[in-house]
Design an enzyme around this catalytic site. Structure first.
Site, PDB file in Angstrom:
ATOM      1  CB  THR A 159      -5.835 -11.078  -5.815  1.00  0.00           C
ATOM      2  OG1 THR A 159      -5.059  -9.684  -6.095  1.00  0.00           O
ATOM      3  CG2 THR A 159      -7.214 -10.652  -6.225  1.00  0.00           C
ATOM      4  N   GLY A 203       0.831   7.269   5.556  1.00  0.00           N
ATOM      5  CA  GLY A 203      -0.353   6.814   5.961  1.00  0.00           C
ATOM      6  C   GLY A 203      -1.528   6.844   4.920  1.00  0.00           C
ATOM      7  CG  LEU A 235       0.008   6.493  -2.222  1.00  0.00           C
ATOM      8  CD1 LEU A 235       0.265   7.749  -2.819  1.00  0.00           C
ATOM      9  CD2 LEU A 235      -0.977   5.586  -3.402  1.00  0.00           C
ATOM     10  CB  SER A 236       3.340   1.056  -0.587  1.00  0.00           C
ATOM     11  OG  SER A 236       2.505  -0.099  -0.709  1.00  0.00           O
ATOM     12  CB  SER A 237       5.106   5.485   3.180  1.00  0.00           C
ATOM     13  OG  SER A 237       4.204   5.134   4.151  1.00  0.00           O
ATOM     14  CD  GLU A 252       5.046  -4.295   5.722  1.00  0.00           C
ATOM     15  OE1 GLU A 252       5.799  -3.702   5.176  1.00  0.00           O
ATOM     16  OE2 GLU A 252       3.926  -3.873   6.553  1.00  0.00           O
ATOM     17  CG  ASP A 280       2.174  -3.038  -0.988  1.00  0.00           C
ATOM     18  OD1 ASP A 280       1.367  -3.381  -1.915  1.00  0.00           O
ATOM     19  OD2 ASP A 280       1.737  -3.098   0.140  1.00  0.00           O
TER      20      ASP A 280
HETATM   21  C1  GLA Z   1      -1.597  -4.121   1.185  1.00  0.00           C
HETATM   22  C2  GLA Z   1      -0.701  -5.271   1.435  1.00  0.00           C
HETATM   23  C3  GLA Z   1      -0.281  -6.040  -0.113  1.00  0.00           C
HETATM   24  C4  GLA Z   1      -1.769  -6.509  -0.519  1.00  0.00           C
HETATM   25  C5  GLA Z   1      -2.972  -5.182  -0.571  1.00  0.00           C
HETATM   26  C6  GLA Z   1      -4.105  -5.634  -0.920  1.00  0.00           C
HETATM   27  O1  GLA Z   1      -0.904  -3.265   0.339  1.00  0.00           O
HETATM   28  O2  GLA Z   1       0.900  -4.953   1.691  1.00  0.00           O
HETATM   29  O3  GLA Z   1       0.318  -7.240   0.028  1.00  0.00           O
HETATM   30  O4  GLA Z   1      -2.426  -7.468  -0.035  1.00  0.00           O
HETATM   31  O5  GLA Z   1      -2.705  -4.550   0.851  1.00  0.00           O
HETATM   32  O6  GLA Z   1      -4.265  -5.960  -2.145  1.00  0.00           O
END
Ligand code: GLA
Length: 387
Positions: A35, A124, A127-129, A162, A174
């Protein structure tokens, strides 16, 4: 941890004189998926796991990087001048991207630096490493070089790097969740204008459990960009018949009223997810605020179904994790989290059911998928800090 980082820093870069140690968390999104680039709401939180960094300025214009997670790559070097993405530069494209993005905003580093990283976010995992490394790098640059930027700026710079250096057209969720994280709270963020509110996550006798599918995202980044384009196409169709700036502005009723303007059935489903997920997120936060964790869980489950059927970003692995979780007594809600196409699921599980959950879902996953999933019981932590 500080001592461990400084010791390793000295081993790699000669000595640790003048080096400082920092930490930035990873994040998990509780609800509000796909979203954030549709002007909708998200509800993520920072974790207590994340990325540690030890850094110091150099006298020359060199950048030297070393990751304790990728020791086989050794020390990776580059010049501060002419930074550009390079597949051979591997993970260092993330810190380099942030240094480049600072420069784009008129904040050029006066000299190079040495940077040692260690992350305890499963790589991977979704969890946004990468966002953790980006925000950590920005936080370090601010501290070492005295740049005047807020934590929110660090999130925006991370996202910019990014998007424009690493080629993933991600939204702001993130980096925002990481830069603005607050212990025991999730962040209710309106991505249309970046207004936000901290909401206490009081789960009483339940825990947040992450199940990592161990399926690497692989083609995920290109699929991610494709979903984003599909939503943009749907929005363009709707804009011919109604005055909206983003899908996030639509109530379900208004969406249904105008949806016949979207001729492509795929675009229609993508847009429906963006609209319904935004509504679910608003309702989920209301539910949590009145301590209705049960309703929150139901909305998490509905989110997964929509991501599976309308947005088509789950796949067998994540579906197995969620669907097996739903069968376990004591699971309040379970869904895939993050971009999808692999990565992990997030579940809210009653404390007394966590062990059974891990065993039961773990066994079913191994049997159906053929390799094991990993499980982590996590806590909600603060944003970046200097240790
Ligand atoms: C990834 C992207 C976020 C978001 C999610 C999905 O984590 O980095 O910006 O779009 O996917 O919700």
């Amino acid at each position: 941890m500080k001592e461990k980082m400084l010791r390793r820093f000295a081993e790699i870069f000669g000595d640790s004189q003048g080096a400082e140690v920092y930490f930035a968390p990873g994040r998990v999104n509780l609800i509000g998926e796909h979203t954030d680039y549709n002007g909708g709401h998200v509800f993520p939180c920072a974790l207590t796991v994340g990325t540690y960094g030890a850094a110091r300025k150099r006298a020359d214009g060199r950048l030297r990087f070393y990751s304790m997670n990728f020791e086989q790559l050794g020390v990776m070097e580059s010049s501060l001048e002419g930074l550009r993405p390079d597949p051979k530069a591997d993970w260092t494209n993330y810190p380099k991207g942030v240094i480049w993005a600072f420069e784009e905003r008129g904040m050029k580093l006066p000299c190079g630096m040495d940077l040692l990283l260690y992350g305890n976010i499963p790589n991977g995992s979704g969890l946004s490493s990468s966002a953790s490394v980006e925000v950590l790098t920005g936080f370090i640059l601010r501290d070492l070089f005295g740049f005047d930027v807020s934590n929110q700026d660090l999130a925006l710079i991370g996202q910019y790097s990014e998007n424009h250096f690493n080629g993933v057209n991600c939204g702001i969720m993130d980096q925002f969740a990481i830069a603005m994280g607050k212990k025991e709270h999730a962040i209710f963020l309106d991505t249309a204008d970046l207004s936000y509110q901290y909401v206490p996550v009081k789960l009483e006798k339940a825990r947040i459990v992450i199940a990592c599918s161990n399926k690497r995202r692989g083609l995920g980044d290109s699929k991610y960009n494709e979903r984003r384009r599909e939503c943009e196409s749907a929005l363009a169709c709707l804009q011919k018949v109604t005055d909206i700036a983003s899908l996030g502005e639509l109530t379900l009723e208004r969406f249904e009223q105008y949806s016949s303007a979207i001729p492509d059935p795929v675009w229609l489903r993508r847009a429906r997810h963006a609209v319904t997920e935004n509504r679910r997120t608003l309702e989920a936060v209301e539910a949590l605020e009145r301590d209705d964790v049960k309703r929150f869980g139901e909305l998490m489950n509905a989110s997964h179904v929509s991501l599976r059927d309308d947005y088509e970003v789950t796949g067998r692995e994540l579906d197995t994790l969620a669907e097996e979780a739903w069968k376990v007594e004591g699971v309040i809600g379970s869904r895939m989290t993050g971009a999808g196409f692999g990565g992990c699921s997030v579940s809210i599980v009653r404390e007394d059911a966590v062990a059974v959950f891990i065993r039961q879902v773990g066994e079913a996953y191994l049997e159906k998928i053929g390799y094991a999933a990993d499980f982590y019981v996590v806590d909600i932590g603060d944003g970046p800090v200097k240790l």
